[in-house]
Motif scaffolding. Structure first.
Motif, PDB file in Angstrom:
ATOM      1  N   LEU A 136       1.872   7.611  -5.611  1.00 24.67           N
ATOM      2  CA  LEU A 136       0.649   8.463  -5.797  1.00 24.67           C
ATOM      3  C   LEU A 136      -0.245   7.553  -6.957  1.00 24.67           C
ATOM      4  O   LEU A 136      -1.581   7.479  -6.418  1.00 24.67           O
ATOM      5  N   THR A 149       0.574  -1.117   0.127  1.00 22.52           N
ATOM      6  CA  THR A 149      -0.093   0.076  -0.035  1.00 22.52           C
ATOM      7  C   THR A 149       0.759   1.153  -0.082  1.00 22.52           C
ATOM      8  O   THR A 149       0.393   2.241  -0.216  1.00 22.52           O
ATOM      9  N   GLY A 150       2.057   1.005   0.232  1.00 26.06           N
ATOM     10  CA  GLY A 150       2.958   2.416   0.377  1.00 26.06           C
ATOM     11  C   GLY A 150       2.958   2.830   1.546  1.00 26.06           C
ATOM     12  O   GLY A 150       3.577   4.083   1.824  1.00 26.06           O
ATOM     13  N   GLU A 180     -12.946  12.145  -1.315  1.00 28.98           N
ATOM     14  CA  GLU A 180     -12.289  13.298  -1.984  1.00 28.98           C
ATOM     15  C   GLU A 180     -10.864  13.043  -1.730  1.00 28.98           C
ATOM     16  O   GLU A 180     -10.118  13.445  -2.631  1.00 28.98           O
ATOM     17  N   LEU A 181     -10.475  12.522  -0.745  1.00 33.64           N
ATOM     18  CA  LEU A 181      -9.026  12.091  -0.472  1.00 33.64           C
ATOM     19  C   LEU A 181      -8.298  11.331  -1.565  1.00 33.64           C
ATOM     20  O   LEU A 181      -7.209  11.373  -1.909  1.00 33.64           O
ATOM     21  N   LYS A 182      -9.296  10.527  -1.923  1.00 33.95           N
ATOM     22  CA  LYS A 182      -8.743   9.404  -2.820  1.00 33.95           C
ATOM     23  C   LYS A 182      -8.974   9.967  -4.227  1.00 33.95           C
ATOM     24  O   LYS A 182      -8.748   9.201  -5.310  1.00 33.95           O
ATOM     25  N   LYS A 183      -9.030  11.339  -4.290  1.00 29.48           N
ATOM     26  CA  LYS A 183      -9.283  11.742  -5.894  1.00 29.48           C
ATOM     27  C   LYS A 183     -10.270  11.407  -6.662  1.00 29.48           C
ATOM     28  O   LYS A 183      -9.936  11.413  -7.793  1.00 29.48           O
ATOM     29  N   VAL A 184     -11.421  10.884  -5.994  1.00 24.20           N
ATOM     30  CA  VAL A 184     -12.640  10.494  -6.950  1.00 24.20           C
ATOM     31  C   VAL A 184     -13.190  11.754  -7.440  1.00 24.20           C
ATOM     32  O   VAL A 184     -13.145  12.956  -6.845  1.00 24.20           O
ATOM     33  N   LYS A 221      -1.384   4.423  -4.875  1.00 21.40           N
ATOM     34  CA  LYS A 221      -2.630   4.846  -3.941  1.00 21.40           C
ATOM     35  C   LYS A 221      -3.661   4.898  -4.479  1.00 21.40           C
ATOM     36  O   LYS A 221      -4.840   4.762  -3.822  1.00 21.40           O
ATOM     37  N   LYS A 222      -3.863   5.609  -5.591  1.00 22.13           N
ATOM     38  CA  LYS A 222      -5.078   5.859  -6.221  1.00 22.13           C
ATOM     39  C   LYS A 222      -5.836   4.805  -6.436  1.00 22.13           C
ATOM     40  O   LYS A 222      -6.949   4.386  -6.420  1.00 22.13           O
ATOM     41  N   TYR A 248      -7.472   0.094   1.085  1.00 25.14           N
ATOM     42  CA  TYR A 248      -6.784  -0.549   2.313  1.00 25.14           C
ATOM     43  C   TYR A 248      -7.459  -0.337   3.669  1.00 25.14           C
ATOM     44  O   TYR A 248      -7.719   0.752   4.142  1.00 25.14           O
TER      45      TYR A 248
END
Lengths: 259, 312
Positions: B70, B48-49, B100-104, B73-74, B78
């Protein structure tokens, strides 16, 4: 930038939905109300009586120094303790609750995490300083005086608060125990003033000069006296950047450490 | 989809994982097994980094975890051992924040949250503060946050820990439902769970990979012995007669009517035993075969190994 805004928004609203901020605002307001009214009253007594004025320091006869500087110094004192208390929830508490793992596994960089949390912290400090300025703005409705030196002093205090914020955020990144982060933050903030005070303990001209140049006292004093120097701004921004950089390094290093 | 090569993670002198390599294809549901402290969570954290390895590489969807964190992670959802929850937020606001954090994209945020709430059956508690939820619900919120960005890969570290049997069954159903939509890596101690939902198993022991195979192949790993449990009506010791049958390795008379017979793993021996019982009119009441299941494989691979290690 969207990531910075998202985390900023969450942290900012988080501050305003926590009892801690309101407790701080309450304490600050009570103290401001007492000291400001006493300051104004003492100043009025001094001006109304010629006998008192004879032996007085010229600065005591200036409302900027006699009342507003005292008022804003209280803001500085409160910032020393409030900033670590606000900052401890930003990283240390996240680590404790393991919600930090969410940030570390989201597609955002360590810099975005630091920047967003730092911005939310200084915005809250700004809100507390606004509380102090309400008194000054109301005073202007009653007396005639030049507001600019006070605003410059306020800017200086805010910049010092921004330095506290960077140091407190760094302290918060060091541990997963919020209380330890709070104490480290206070020690760093107080250390900043103790470091500045060291200039008085040395007679060596060069050392004295160096300490004065790299301490906040000197730069803040210039702003209090109404002198706005670019070097002072660069100095404050440099310290802020330095501690934010350290904070970013600590966050990044958590990938390598055995946590 | 996931390619791990020669992964090593050391804490001082101690190896958390030691030279692990495996490959996971798209759509696989992989069970990551191993005793406590075997290195399962460390492996997951590296993929997962969240953690960097001491050496080796891990690639997710062709992106190196360390060179393109990045991008990786997108694509990953996890769920760590302790769900990463903000206790003072409501379930819905928390999931919105994660989305939002996951850039959806903003357009998809609301529908993603709705779908995650529905899949994890959290709609009834969507406006409740997470702090006030029970452990089972908190765990579900943790799973919902992993799902909410509709990632290609789901990594679930012990998703059923601390849940009651009904909730465990619900999570198992959920994972079954998610099959095909995501590539899933699942670590758990409940081997029946793995048997029920996974099509591939990776067993890690003392930081080393000791098994990486499909469920079918693992079931073929059965040792060449089978145990028959037999109960007859005849109250007479038949042990001696059983031993005479070809293929019978040992006989243990548990009580006057019950026997545990160890046989070579072939159907002929089983048939011969049954014929013998019928011929002697012993009256067969019960017969069961103790097959080598995943648990046996797991125990023989892990605990026998540690015993060997102790001997060395």
């Amino acid at each position: 930038m969207r990531s910075v805004w998202i985390i900023f928004k969450k942290e900012f609203l988080g501050f305003f939905s926590s009892p801690l901020f309101f407790l701080m605002a309450f304490v600050a307001t009570v103290l401001f109300s007492i000291t400001f009214s006493m300051g104004i009253q003492n100043f009025a007594t001094l001006l109304s009586n010629g006998m008192y004025q004879m032996g007085a320091n010229p600065q005591q006869l200036n409302i900027h120094y006699a009342v507003f500087l005292q008022h804003l110094s209280l803001v500085n004192l409160l910032f020393i303790f409030f900033t670590p208390a606000l900052a401890m929830r930003l990283l240390a508490e996240e680590k404790k609750n393991r919600s930090f793992d969410l940030l570390m596994t989201s597609p955002i960089t360590s810099w975005q995490i630091v920047l967003s949390k730092y911005l939310s912290l200084i915005t809250v400090l700004f809100a507390i300083e606004i509380l102090a300025f309400i008194y000054i703005f109301f005073a202007q409705q009653m007396f005639q005086f030049d507001l600019l030196p006070t605003i410059l002093t306020g800017t200086g205090i805010f910049l010092v608060g921004a330095v506290y914020a960077s140091m407190s955020l760094f302290a918060s990144s060091l541990t997963d125990n919020p209380m330890v982060a709070f104490i480290i933050g206070i020690v760093l903030n107080l250390g900043l003033w103790i470091f500045g005070g060291l200039a008085d303990f040395t007679d060596h001209v060069a050392y004295k000069k160096i300490i004065e140049q790299i301490s906040v006292n000197q730069h803040l004093q210039l702003m209090i006296d109404g002198i706005f120097k670019t070097s002072s701004i660069v100095f404050f921004i440099s310290i802020i950047f330095f501690f934010c950089f350290l904070c970013e390094r600590v966050i990044e290093s958590s990938r390598w450490r055995s946590t | 989809m996931i390619q791990v090569d020669n992964l090593v993670k050391t804490y001082g002198d101690r190896f958390a994982i030691n030279n692990i390599s495996f490959k996971i294809n798209k759509g696989d549901v992989v069970g990551l097994l191993g005793p406590n402290g075997a290195g399962k969570s460390t492996t997951m954290k590296i993929i997962t980094g969240l953690m960097s390895p001491t050496s080796g590489t891990a690639k997710v969807c062709g992106f190196d975890v360390f060179e393109n964190p990045l991008e990786v992670k997108k694509r990953i959802g996890y769920l760590p051992e302790n769900p990463p929850l903000y206790l003072d937020m409501t379930v819905e606001n928390y999931l919105k924040y994660v989305t939002e954090l996951k850039k959806v994209s903003i357009k998809e945020c609301a529908s993603n949250v709705e779908s995650a709430l529905e899949k994890t059956q959290l709609k009834d508690v969507r406006h409740r503060i997470i702090k006030n939820l029970s452990k089972g619900f908190k765990q579900r919120v943790g799973i919902a946050q992993a799902l909410v960005s509709r990632p290609e890969i789901l990594i679930l570290d012990e998703p059923t820990v601390g849940l009651d049997p009904k909730q465990v069954a619900e999570i198992r159903d959920l994972i079954n439902e998610l099959k095909g939509q995501h590539t899933i890596i699942l670590s758990t101690h409940i081997l029946s769970e793995v048997q029920a939902v996974c099509n591939k198993i990776i067993i890690i022991h003392q930081g080393k990979l000791i098994l990486d195979d499909s469920i079918e192949n693992i079931q073929k790993l059965r040792q060449p012995q089978t145990q028959l449990n037999i109960k007859v009506r005849l109250d007479k010791d038949l042990s001696f007669e059983f031993k005479k049958i070809s293929g019978v390795l040992s006989v243990n008379q548990v009580n006057p009517c019950s026997y545990r017979i160890q046989i070579e793993d072939d159907e002929v021996t089983t048939e011969a035993i049954l014929e013998f019982i019928i011929q002697t009119k012993a009256g067969l009441l019960e017969m069961s075969v103790n097959e080598n299941n995943l648990e046996d494989v797991f125990l023989s691979l892990t605990y026998n190994k540690s015993e060997e290690a102790v001997k060395i």
